[in-house]
Motif scaffolding. Sequence first.
Motif, PDB file in Angstrom:
ATOM      1  N   GLN A   1      -8.666  -1.846  63.162  1.00 34.40           N
ATOM      2  CA  GLN A   1      -9.366  -2.157  64.366  1.00 34.40           C
ATOM      3  C   GLN A   1     -10.321  -3.058  64.309  1.00 34.40           C
TER       4      GLN A   1
ATOM      5  N   HIS B   1     -15.122   4.732  61.763  1.00 28.92           N
ATOM      6  CA  HIS B   1     -15.093   4.614  63.075  1.00 28.92           C
ATOM      7  C   HIS B   1     -16.039   4.020  63.795  1.00 28.92           C
TER       8      HIS B   1
ATOM      9  N   VAL C   1      -8.915  13.907  70.732  1.00 29.29           N
ATOM     10  CA  VAL C   1      -9.630  12.624  70.031  1.00 29.29           C
ATOM     11  C   VAL C   1     -11.171  12.473  70.731  1.00 29.29           C
ATOM     12  N   ILE C   2     -11.874  11.936  70.022  1.00 24.65           N
ATOM     13  CA  ILE C   2     -13.289  11.773  70.422  1.00 24.65           C
ATOM     14  C   ILE C   2     -13.489  10.252  70.863  1.00 24.65           C
ATOM     15  N   GLU C   3     -13.261  10.016  72.100  1.00 21.84           N
ATOM     16  CA  GLU C   3     -13.384   8.665  72.797  1.00 21.84           C
ATOM     17  C   GLU C   3     -14.873   8.455  73.117  1.00 21.84           C
ATOM     18  N   ASP C   4     -15.352   7.327  72.878  1.00 25.81           N
ATOM     19  CA  ASP C   4     -16.821   6.958  72.985  1.00 25.81           C
ATOM     20  C   ASP C   4     -17.084   5.584  72.634  1.00 25.81           C
TER      21      ASP C   4
ATOM     22  N   LEU D   1     -17.727   4.296  69.000  1.00 29.18           N
ATOM     23  CA  LEU D   1     -16.708   4.294  68.118  1.00 29.18           C
ATOM     24  C   LEU D   1     -15.537   3.125  68.572  1.00 29.18           C
TER      25      LEU D   1
ATOM     26  N   ARG E   1     -12.383   2.981  67.733  1.00 27.06           N
ATOM     27  CA  ARG E   1     -11.156   3.555  68.294  1.00 27.06           C
ATOM     28  C   ARG E   1     -11.443   5.103  68.382  1.00 27.06           C
ATOM     29  N   PRO E   2     -10.579   5.648  69.391  1.00 21.81           N
ATOM     30  CA  PRO E   2     -10.684   7.054  69.430  1.00 21.81           C
ATOM     31  C   PRO E   2     -10.510   7.789  68.006  1.00 21.81           C
TER      32      PRO E   2
END
Length: 326
Positions: free
Chosen positions: A204, A74, A173-176, A179, A181-182
């Motif tokens: 992705q 990710h 989900v971890i969105e950052d 990354l 994608r989440p």
Amino acid sequence: MRSRHDHVLLAPGADASGRTLKAPSSRARPRVDDRLAPPETRVEYLDGAELFAAPADAPHATQHFDLTYVLGAHVAPGYRGAVDMLTRVDEGSDYAPDASVFAQKPDRGGHRRLEELAFEVSDKQALAVPTSKARRLIDRGVRRVFCILVKQHRVLEWSRETDGWRTLPKDAVIEDPCLVRPLPLQALLDAASSDDAVARALLQKRVPALEAALAEGEARGEARGEARGVALGEARGVALGEARGVALGEARGEARGEARGALLGELRMAQEAITTVLQARGVAVPAKVARTIAGCDDPSKLRRWLKRAATAATAAEVVAGSRRKR
């Protein structure tokens, strides 16, 4: 509530364009790559106290593996992931998060940048140690710190607002910006979900080898589909041709049958007309003559006989010169 420092040095985000953020302080912090702990050893330091980072056993060790497997897939372009990378947090602390993500481009001084994401895995270890580490990482400027509790099957994230951990929902989900994608938390907690999350992240990223494999698969699928389509089209064509042939045959048969019926009807009418005319005039029609008239299927001959019937003295004169068709 921070007791050690009044200012926070935040790690640069995705929109920082390589800028190094500096916080005013009465004393300079050590660089993140300055060492108290000897690298490549199991020694860490926390507030000046030496800690021993013991090797892990399952399920702690397998959780480490799952974490790095999923996290590595990710990581967005421009960032790097690391495992057990030492970070000098303050004068007395130098320790390594279990996994971390940081900007790949060095700072202006050529030194590596501070982590933006840090992960700790906790099994038998008391939560007090990950808590102390998280508080100091956040104080140093790490943007986000997570802790995976192996036994409880939970993921925690450090909260600046409460100066403590908060439990994340398992379906979160971890969105950052670090990354691509989440990152689903379930992929960190459940090995069965890891492959799916990794595959989606690599798609992705448009990994060349994966793109080539997908293109090859699509080409094979198109070829198979085209072959099946041709075979199906041929089969449908044959069936349609047969159906049309049957319909055309039936139509032609019906037309011929109708024409034949009409012809027979006309012949029968002409034959009956000849006999009727003779009988109306009082001319006897012997059985032999009647059979000759009934056996004739030549419309033109029957028309001639009908004209003769109007004037002939005998029925034999009507059919004179003709042979009965056998």
